[in-house]
Design a protein around this motif. Structure first.
Motif, PDB file in Angstrom:
ATOM      1  N   ALA A  56       0.848  -1.195   0.000  1.00 22.80           N
ATOM      2  CA  ALA A  56       0.000   0.000   0.000  1.00 22.80           C
ATOM      3  C   ALA A  56       0.882   1.242   0.000  1.00 22.80           C
ATOM      4  N   ARG A  57       0.564   2.167  -0.863  1.00 28.52           N
ATOM      5  CA  ARG A  57       1.347   3.404  -0.949  1.00 28.52           C
ATOM      6  C   ARG A  57       0.954   4.408   0.125  1.00 28.52           C
ATOM      7  N   ARG A  58      -0.223   4.235   0.660  1.00 35.08           N
ATOM      8  CA  ARG A  58      -0.724   5.110   1.727  1.00 35.08           C
ATOM      9  C   ARG A  58      -1.134   4.243   2.907  1.00 35.08           C
ATOM     10  N   PRO A  59      -1.199   4.826   4.101  1.00 31.24           N
ATOM     11  CA  PRO A  59      -1.629   4.037   5.257  1.00 31.24           C
ATOM     12  C   PRO A  59      -3.018   3.441   5.036  1.00 31.24           C
TER      13      PRO A  59
ATOM     14  N   ILE B 184       0.501  -1.281  12.703  1.00 32.92           N
ATOM     15  CA  ILE B 184       1.379  -2.297  12.123  1.00 32.92           C
ATOM     16  C   ILE B 184       2.305  -1.607  11.133  1.00 32.92           C
ATOM     17  N   ARG B 185       3.601  -1.804  11.322  1.00 32.49           N
ATOM     18  CA  ARG B 185       4.601  -1.298  10.369  1.00 32.49           C
ATOM     19  C   ARG B 185       5.139  -2.483   9.578  1.00 32.49           C
ATOM     20  N   ILE B 186       5.125  -2.352   8.261  1.00 28.60           N
ATOM     21  CA  ILE B 186       5.575  -3.441   7.399  1.00 28.60           C
ATOM     22  C   ILE B 186       6.722  -2.961   6.529  1.00 28.60           C
ATOM     23  N   ALA B 187       7.817  -3.699   6.548  1.00 27.76           N
ATOM     24  CA  ALA B 187       8.946  -3.431   5.654  1.00 27.76           C
ATOM     25  C   ALA B 187       9.003  -4.581   4.651  1.00 27.76           C
ATOM     26  N   ALA B 188       8.821  -4.245   3.375  1.00 28.05           N
ATOM     27  CA  ALA B 188       8.883  -5.265   2.323  1.00 28.05           C
ATOM     28  C   ALA B 188       9.826  -4.836   1.201  1.00 28.05           C
ATOM     29  N   ASN B 189      10.439  -3.673   1.360  1.00 27.00           N
ATOM     30  CA  ASN B 189      11.375  -3.153   0.366  1.00 27.00           C
ATOM     31  C   ASN B 189      12.646  -4.004   0.403  1.00 27.00           C
ATOM     32  N   PRO B 190      12.940  -4.729  -0.685  1.00 28.53           N
ATOM     33  CA  PRO B 190      14.125  -5.592  -0.679  1.00 28.53           C
ATOM     34  C   PRO B 190      15.418  -4.856  -0.334  1.00 28.53           C
TER      35      PRO B 190
END
Length: 132
Positions: A37-40, A104-110
């Protein structure tokens, strides 16, 4: 965390919603390289659908492992072992308040998962060599 993982693994939308605050917010960083998602995303129902949708889009559902990241409880999404060991595809850090998840904070950027992937690989090799 156990109930959250169980609901996510089983695709239990109602169960997941019960664990989220009504006004929960999820922030994701895919770095434009992976779907995120680009926005919250705001609201229990929307966040639950977003999380289950993200898992469904992953194809083979990743293994979800509880770990500690930067001193906080976190969920690691690991996509099957490759020739070099497990592949970390995401890190999710929930924030809990009043018995429910409020953020919830999600990091998925390789690009940002590189160091964590290295640590996971190192730990995996350590477990393999110790016979665990």
């Amino acid at each position: 965390m156990g109930r959250f993982l169980l609901a996510a693994r089983e695709g239990d939308l109602a169960g997941l919603e019960r664990l989220l605050a009504e006004d929960v917010v999820t922030w994701a960083d895919g770095g434009g390289r992976v779907g995120a998602a680009r926005r919250p995303v705001v609201g229990g129902a929307k966040v639950a659908r977003y999380l289950l949708g993200a898992l469904a889009k992953a194809g083979d559902v990743p293994d979800l492992l509880v770990s500690e990241v930067n001193g906080e409880a976190a969920v690691l999404a690991v996509q099957g072992p490759s020739g070099r060991g497990p592949g970390l595809v995401g890190v999710m850090v929930p924030e809990v308040g009043d018995g429910v998840i409020i953020g919830i904070r999600i990091a998925a950027n390789p690009d940002k998962l590189g160091f964590a992937s290295f640590q996971l690989l190192r730990l995996s090799h350590s477990a393999w060599s110790s016979g665990s």
